[in-house]
Motif scaffolding. Sequence first.
Motif, PDB file in Angstrom:
ATOM      1  N   LYS A   3       0.856  -1.280  -0.024  1.00  0.00           N
ATOM      2  CA  LYS A   3      -0.050  -0.093   0.133  1.00  0.00           C
ATOM      3  C   LYS A   3       0.661   1.123  -0.075  1.00  0.00           C
ATOM      4  CE  LYS A   3      -4.175  -1.929   1.901  1.00  0.00           C
ATOM      5  NZ  LYS A   3      -4.796  -2.445   3.067  1.00  0.00           N
ATOM      6  N   TYR A   4       0.338   2.297  -0.713  1.00  0.00           N
ATOM      7  CA  TYR A   4       1.201   3.431  -0.983  1.00  0.00           C
ATOM      8  C   TYR A   4       0.281   4.593  -0.587  1.00  0.00           C
ATOM      9  CZ  TYR A   4       4.647   0.694  -3.120  1.00  0.00           C
ATOM     10  OH  TYR A   4       5.615  -0.366  -3.307  1.00  0.00           O
ATOM     11  N   VAL A   5       0.669   5.804   0.008  1.00  0.00           N
ATOM     12  CA  VAL A   5      -0.038   6.931   0.093  1.00  0.00           C
ATOM     13  C   VAL A   5       0.459   7.972  -0.916  1.00  0.00           C
ATOM     14  CG1 VAL A   5      -0.897   6.619   2.527  1.00  0.00           C
ATOM     15  CG2 VAL A   5       1.008   7.661   2.175  1.00  0.00           C
ATOM     16  N   MET A   6      -0.368   9.024  -1.256  1.00  0.00           N
ATOM     17  CA  MET A   6       0.206   9.966  -2.180  1.00  0.00           C
ATOM     18  C   MET A   6      -0.616  11.101  -1.954  1.00  0.00           C
ATOM     19  SD  MET A   6      -1.405  12.065  -4.773  1.00  0.00           S
ATOM     20  CE  MET A   6      -2.286  11.360  -5.990  1.00  0.00           C
ATOM     21  N   TRP A   7       0.231  12.289  -1.614  1.00  0.00           N
ATOM     22  CA  TRP A   7      -0.271  13.517  -1.194  1.00  0.00           C
ATOM     23  C   TRP A   7       0.215  14.516  -2.518  1.00  0.00           C
ATOM     24  CZ3 TRP A   7      -3.502  15.707   1.952  1.00  0.00           C
ATOM     25  CH2 TRP A   7      -3.719  15.138   3.160  1.00  0.00           C
ATOM     26  N   GLN A  35      -9.840  -2.419 -10.661  1.00  0.00           N
ATOM     27  CA  GLN A  35      -8.653  -3.388 -10.827  1.00  0.00           C
ATOM     28  C   GLN A  35      -8.208  -3.745  -9.567  1.00  0.00           C
ATOM     29  OE1 GLN A  35      -5.912  -1.480 -13.658  1.00  0.00           O
ATOM     30  NE2 GLN A  35      -7.471  -1.218 -14.940  1.00  0.00           N
ATOM     31  N   GLY A  36      -8.634  -3.029  -8.455  1.00  0.00           N
ATOM     32  CA  GLY A  36      -7.736  -3.181  -7.088  1.00  0.00           C
ATOM     33  C   GLY A  36      -6.531  -2.259  -6.782  1.00  0.00           C
ATOM     34  N   LEU A  37      -6.557  -1.513  -7.712  1.00  0.00           N
ATOM     35  CA  LEU A  37      -5.142  -0.743  -7.562  1.00  0.00           C
ATOM     36  C   LEU A  37      -5.503   0.699  -6.652  1.00  0.00           C
ATOM     37  CD1 LEU A  37      -3.876  -0.935 -11.548  1.00  0.00           C
ATOM     38  CD2 LEU A  37      -3.037  -1.879  -9.353  1.00  0.00           C
ATOM     39  N   LEU A  38      -6.661   1.271  -6.785  1.00  0.00           N
ATOM     40  CA  LEU A  38      -6.877   2.354  -5.961  1.00  0.00           C
ATOM     41  C   LEU A  38      -7.852   2.128  -5.016  1.00  0.00           C
ATOM     42  CD1 LEU A  38      -6.663   5.583  -6.021  1.00  0.00           C
ATOM     43  CD2 LEU A  38      -8.719   5.613  -7.403  1.00  0.00           C
ATOM     44  N   ASP A  60       6.596   2.507  -8.764  1.00  0.00           N
ATOM     45  CA  ASP A  60       6.688   2.888  -9.953  1.00  0.00           C
ATOM     46  C   ASP A  60       5.402   2.634 -10.493  1.00  0.00           C
ATOM     47  OD1 ASP A  60       9.611   3.697 -10.044  1.00  0.00           O
ATOM     48  OD2 ASP A  60      10.120   1.622 -10.746  1.00  0.00           O
ATOM     49  N   GLN A  61       4.820   1.780 -10.111  1.00  0.00           N
ATOM     50  CA  GLN A  61       3.479   1.501 -10.867  1.00  0.00           C
ATOM     51  C   GLN A  61       2.496   2.584 -10.356  1.00  0.00           C
ATOM     52  OE1 GLN A  61       1.406  -2.225  -9.461  1.00  0.00           O
ATOM     53  NE2 GLN A  61      -0.012  -2.028 -11.343  1.00  0.00           N
ATOM     54  N   VAL A  62       2.503   3.105  -8.979  1.00  0.00           N
ATOM     55  CA  VAL A  62       1.619   4.098  -8.423  1.00  0.00           C
ATOM     56  C   VAL A  62       2.260   5.461  -9.423  1.00  0.00           C
ATOM     57  CG1 VAL A  62       1.383   5.429  -6.514  1.00  0.00           C
ATOM     58  CG2 VAL A  62       1.598   3.130  -6.214  1.00  0.00           C
ATOM     59  N   THR A  78      -0.063  19.547  -9.630  1.00  0.00           N
ATOM     60  CA  THR A  78       1.136  20.383  -9.648  1.00  0.00           C
ATOM     61  C   THR A  78       2.360  19.487  -9.235  1.00  0.00           C
ATOM     62  OG1 THR A  78       0.811  21.543  -7.920  1.00  0.00           O
ATOM     63  CG2 THR A  78       0.066  22.379 -10.101  1.00  0.00           C
ATOM     64  N   GLU A  79       2.017  18.778  -8.176  1.00  0.00           N
ATOM     65  CA  GLU A  79       3.257  17.927  -7.479  1.00  0.00           C
ATOM     66  C   GLU A  79       2.714  16.917  -6.659  1.00  0.00           C
ATOM     67  OE1 GLU A  79       5.839  20.815  -5.253  1.00  0.00           O
ATOM     68  OE2 GLU A  79       4.122  21.337  -3.895  1.00  0.00           O
ATOM     69  N   TYR A  80       3.465  15.836  -6.537  1.00  0.00           N
ATOM     70  CA  TYR A  80       2.988  14.747  -5.561  1.00  0.00           C
ATOM     71  C   TYR A  80       4.119  14.125  -5.022  1.00  0.00           C
ATOM     72  CZ  TYR A  80       4.375  11.403  -9.230  1.00  0.00           C
ATOM     73  OH  TYR A  80       4.876  10.692 -10.008  1.00  0.00           O
ATOM     74  N   GLU A  81       3.923  13.475  -3.909  1.00  0.00           N
ATOM     75  CA  GLU A  81       4.690  12.683  -3.133  1.00  0.00           C
ATOM     76  C   GLU A  81       4.002  11.271  -2.681  1.00  0.00           C
ATOM     77  OE1 GLU A  81       7.736  13.103   0.967  1.00  0.00           O
ATOM     78  OE2 GLU A  81       6.049  14.670   0.542  1.00  0.00           O
ATOM     79  N   ILE A  82       4.942  10.220  -2.929  1.00  0.00           N
ATOM     80  CA  ILE A  82       4.379   8.871  -2.664  1.00  0.00           C
ATOM     81  C   ILE A  82       5.168   8.282  -1.466  1.00  0.00           C
ATOM     82  CG2 ILE A  82       4.107   6.527  -3.688  1.00  0.00           C
ATOM     83  CD1 ILE A  82       4.327   7.685  -6.301  1.00  0.00           C
ATOM     84  N   LYS A  83       4.570   7.506  -0.523  1.00  0.00           N
ATOM     85  CA  LYS A  83       5.090   6.776   0.444  1.00  0.00           C
ATOM     86  C   LYS A  83       4.569   5.662   0.894  1.00  0.00           C
ATOM     87  CE  LYS A  83       7.720  10.501   2.303  1.00  0.00           C
ATOM     88  NZ  LYS A  83       9.347  10.406   2.522  1.00  0.00           N
ATOM     89  N   GLU A  84       5.431   4.559   0.917  1.00  0.00           N
ATOM     90  CA  GLU A  84       4.984   3.351   1.118  1.00  0.00           C
ATOM     91  C   GLU A  84       4.206   3.338   2.679  1.00  0.00           C
ATOM     92  OE1 GLU A  84       6.667  -1.192   1.998  1.00  0.00           O
ATOM     93  OE2 GLU A  84       7.761   0.205   0.612  1.00  0.00           O
TER      94      GLU A  84
END
Length: 89
Positions: A3-7, A35-38, A60-62, A78-84
């Motif tokens: 699982k990953y969070v995106m801000w 598809q169970g991705l989101l 990378d998939q996210v 305009t920008e994003y950050e992903i964290k496990e």
Amino acid sequence: MTKYVMWGSYCENAIEKRTPYRQVHLDGLAAQKEQGLLITLGPTQDNTMVFGIYEAENEDQVRELIEGDPYWKNGIWTEYEIKEWIQAF
């Protein structure tokens, strides 16, 4: 799967600027959910930030999902950050 969070951030006047891309954006999110991705995704109340939870093979998939979204391609996000993310409960 992990699982990953995106801000992320929205552009100025995002509500007006997103209009031409909104339906394609929503359709894409619905397909990712199917598809169970989101798991979930949405804006903050003031429409300045976006938050999402994904379940994917890797970060990378996210990134591909985010950068393939019409909101990213057209400058609404305009920008994003992903964290496990570790779901404690």
